[in-house]
Design an enzyme around this catalytic site. Structure first.
Site, mmCIF file in Angstrom:
data_model
loop_
_atom_site.group_PDB
_atom_site.id
_atom_site.type_symbol
_atom_site.label_atom_id
_atom_site.label_comp_id
_atom_site.label_asym_id
_atom_site.label_seq_id
_atom_site.Cartn_x
_atom_site.Cartn_y
_atom_site.Cartn_z
ATOM 1 N N LYS A 138 -10.320 0.158 -1.911
ATOM 2 C CA LYS A 138 -10.164 -0.095 -0.477
ATOM 3 C C LYS A 138 -10.586 1.135 0.307
ATOM 4 O O LYS A 138 -10.113 2.241 0.053
ATOM 5 C CB LYS A 138 -8.715 -0.453 -0.151
ATOM 6 C CG LYS A 138 -8.452 -0.660 1.348
ATOM 7 C CD LYS A 138 -7.031 -1.135 1.596
ATOM 8 C CE LYS A 138 -6.713 -1.185 3.086
ATOM 9 N NZ LYS A 138 -5.327 -1.665 3.339
ATOM 10 N N ASP A 191 0.863 -1.183 0.000
ATOM 11 C CA ASP A 191 0.000 0.000 0.000
ATOM 12 C C ASP A 191 0.898 1.231 0.000
ATOM 13 O O ASP A 191 1.627 1.466 0.969
ATOM 14 C CB ASP A 191 -0.903 0.029 1.241
ATOM 15 C CG ASP A 191 -2.032 -0.987 1.178
ATOM 16 O OD1 ASP A 191 -1.951 -1.919 0.363
ATOM 17 O OD2 ASP A 191 -2.988 -0.858 1.978
ATOM 18 N N LYS A 214 -7.118 3.345 -2.925
ATOM 19 C CA LYS A 214 -7.466 3.316 -1.499
ATOM 20 C C LYS A 214 -7.723 4.733 -1.026
ATOM 21 O O LYS A 214 -7.058 5.684 -1.460
ATOM 22 C CB LYS A 214 -6.311 2.669 -0.734
ATOM 23 C CG LYS A 214 -6.409 2.661 0.781
ATOM 24 C CD LYS A 214 -5.190 1.943 1.370
ATOM 25 C CE LYS A 214 -5.113 2.089 2.879
ATOM 26 N NZ LYS A 214 -3.914 1.416 3.442
#
Length: 299
Positions: free
Chosen positions: A259, A168, A230
């Site tokens: 996400k 991430d 995300k």
């Protein structure tokens, strides 16, 4: 190169705007969208709807009116059903080895998808999770995203070497805001290449962006080869919202994951994010979410 990237992004933004306008128009009755060039007033009645920019949306709205459910994960009926969506998260700076091991034990017990940790803790997690289906995620360039692309790439390679199976990474927010799309794209591509064959999620930090910047961030993430976009780090003064998740899902379509992270603390929060289009949830309140209890977690 920078000018070419900027032109591509501008074109993408225009297409996304048209797509979002089509979505809005298709929710109204009757369809209020302008007819395509050369179309007659009767086109929607005689099969000409395929030429309309709102065709897919109108069809979806029609299906809902006929009783079809919204396209969503229909198996999510209870709090326990949310577990496979969750990245069980521990990103505080003072996390201890004991806390990391506890996080891993909880992930195995409840069936969470992953554990999400700072890269320094990935080796410990990878050893603790060996033999299980739970994957270790490392965050890179976290939480500011203001590292050099080469530094992010190095951190990514080291995290993968230590056992990370997802990455991430935080975007270069300053580059996005100054429209330096070439720098932003090269930054993301460096991480994606360093992570191969493992997937990369791009953290946009949506609370700091305009809607247009969110669209551009999603478009460039897709162009760079990311697997997910995300919402948030959870450290940037804001968290996930259902509105942002829905916007991101519309931009990336079904080709990328979305996400939702930051401020997802209850079963209801998680259900809202999934209904809006999220297929992964980042949370440190994961146990409370799947057991239907309360948590004092701030992430």
């Amino acid at each position: 190169m920078a000018d070419e990237v900027s032109q591509v992004v501008d074109q993408v933004v225009e297409r996304v705007r048209a797509r979002l306008q089509a979505f809005k128009a298709g929710t109204e009755e009757p369809c209020t969208a302008a007819k395509p060039t050369g179309a007659s007033e009767n086109d929607c009645d005689d099969g000409g709807c395929n030429a309309c920019a709102n065709h897919d949306t109108c069809a979806t709205v029609g299906a809902i009116r006929e009783g079809a459910a919204r396209i969503s994960p229909d198996k999510v009926r209870t709090s326990a059903d949310i577990a496979p969506y969750i990245d069980h998260t521990l990103l505080k700076a003072d996390a201890t080895r004991e806390e990391v091991l506890k996080l891993c034990d909880e992930a195995r017990k409840y069936g969470f998808a992953t554990v999400c940790l700072n890269s320094v803790n990935i080796g410990t997690a990878a050893r603790a999770l060996h033999g299980s289906k739970v994957l270790p995620i490392a965050v890179v360039g976290f939480p500011l995203g203001a590292s050099m692309p080469s530094a992010k790439a190095f951190e990514t390679r080291e995290a993968v070497r230590c056992g990370a199976r997802e990455i991430d990474t935080v975007i270069n927010i300053g580059a996005l805001k100054t429209r330096d799309y070439g720098l932003m794209l090269s930054d993301l591509e460096a991480v994606v290449q360093a992570a191969k064959p493992w997937p990369v999620k791009v953290i946009l930090e949506t609370s700091q962006l305009t809607n247009e910047e969110k669209v551009i961030g999603c478009a460039l993430s897709k162009a760079a080869g990311a697997a997910f976009v995300k919402t948030s780090t959870g450290f940037g003064g804001g968290g996930a919202t259902a509105e942002d998740v829905a916007l991101m899902r519309k931009v990336v379509g079904d080709e990328l994951g979305v996400k939702a992270s930051g401020g997802v603390r209850t079963t209801e929060d998680a259900m809202k994010m999934i209904a809006a289009g999220a297929n992964r949830i980042g949370a440190s309140a994961s146990v409370a979410i799947v057991t239907g209890t309360k948590s004092n977690s701030k992430y």
